[in-house]
Design an enzyme around this catalytic site. Structure first.
Site, mmCIF file in Angstrom:
data_model
loop_
_atom_site.group_PDB
_atom_site.id
_atom_site.type_symbol
_atom_site.label_atom_id
_atom_site.label_comp_id
_atom_site.label_asym_id
_atom_site.label_seq_id
_atom_site.Cartn_x
_atom_site.Cartn_y
_atom_site.Cartn_z
ATOM 1 N N HIS A 166 1.373 0.192 -0.981
ATOM 2 C CA HIS A 166 0.794 0.101 -2.321
ATOM 3 C C HIS A 166 1.865 -0.275 -3.355
ATOM 4 C CE1 HIS A 166 -2.634 2.057 -0.496
ATOM 5 N NE2 HIS A 166 -3.296 2.056 -1.636
ATOM 6 N N HIS A 215 3.338 9.592 0.089
ATOM 7 C CA HIS A 215 4.606 8.890 0.256
ATOM 8 C C HIS A 215 5.738 9.710 -0.336
ATOM 9 C CE1 HIS A 215 3.614 5.062 2.053
ATOM 10 N NE2 HIS A 215 2.607 4.902 1.222
#
Length: 258
Positions: A166, A215
């Site tokens: 992303h 993440h």
């Protein structure tokens, strides 16, 4: 013998006068005189980005001190979580999703082509998305870093963590769109707004990945570095192609007699 009269020079009021010094040149004039400067600067930035990404990848792969920094920052993120913030970030995180990035790239590339009769941006956006996606896929397999285990993930994600896809897609797309805004928009306000929106989109996307627990911070930093380096490289090559004929003509003209 006639007296010699001495005339005082006219007073200077700060305004340019005939025969006076020219106004100082700005950045646009510098780039116009030396079109290879942005290309050289872009290639240098891209090379530095590749080096930084390689250093991060090595640290993560070897389990260096950066792992402990990641764990500490993830624990700090727990203290910042709130219902409203998590709800907003759960929406904003889609700015870097492939299902959003690809349609946005296609639509804006076609729109620029139709309105400005320039199809180079569409090609650049396509190459940016495709190259970023391929690089993220390959590095995820090579590094094989698991998702964070220090905190609970608030959204469902599978696969490996390094680098953040992303974040990489957001950096590649929105920074390139910001560069197009600098090139194509006519007013300073519009150019400033385009660049500000691009930077905010990149930052918010990466921040959301950490806050949602999917993440580690270094995953996001590596994604930003990867996506930005790839887009800067593409933009530099595009600029070099635009200015190459002019540079060649200038060099040839210097060698012609008379």
């Amino acid at each position: 013998m006639a007296a010699v009269s001495h005339q005082e020079p006219p007073e200077q009021d700060g305004r340019p006068t005939d025969g006076g010094e020219p106004e100082p040149a700005g950045l646009r004039e510098l780039v116009a005189a030396y079109p290879w400067l942005p290309v050289a600067f872009g290639l240098l930035l891209s090379a530095l980005g590749v080096w930084a990404f390689a250093e991060l990848a090595e640290e993560v792969y070897r389990g260096g001190p950066v792992i402990r920094v990641d764990e500490h920052l993830l624990r700090v993120s727990l203290e910042l979580r709130s219902g409203a913030l998590v709800g907003a970030l759960s929406v904003l995180t889609w700015l870097g999703d492939v299902l959003v990035v690809l349609p946005v790239s296609l639509v804006l590339g076609v729109l620029i082509g139709v309105l400005r009769h320039r199809w180079g941006p569409l090609l650049l956006l396509a190459l940016s998305s495709a190259g970023t996606g391929l690089a993220v896929y390959l590095f995820k397999i090579m590094i094989a870093r698991p998702r964070p285990r220090v905190v609970d993930a608030l959204v469902l994600e599978d696969g490996f963590g390094f680098p953040s896809g992303h974040s990489a897609h957001a950096a590649a797309l929105y920074l390139m769109l910001g560069a197009f805004g600098l090139r194509l928009l006519s007013t300073r306000w519009a150019r400033t707004a385009a660049v500000t929106a691009a930077v905010l989109a990149v930052v918010l996307t990466g921040f959301s990945r950490v806050m949602l627990g999917v993440h580690s911070p270094t995953d996001v930093l590596a994604g930003w570095t990867l996506g930005a380096s790839w887009s800067v490289l593409l933009l530099s090559l595009w600029l070099s192609g635009e200015h190459l004929p002019r540079v060649i003509n200038t060099l040839v003209a210097r060698k012609r007699p008379g």
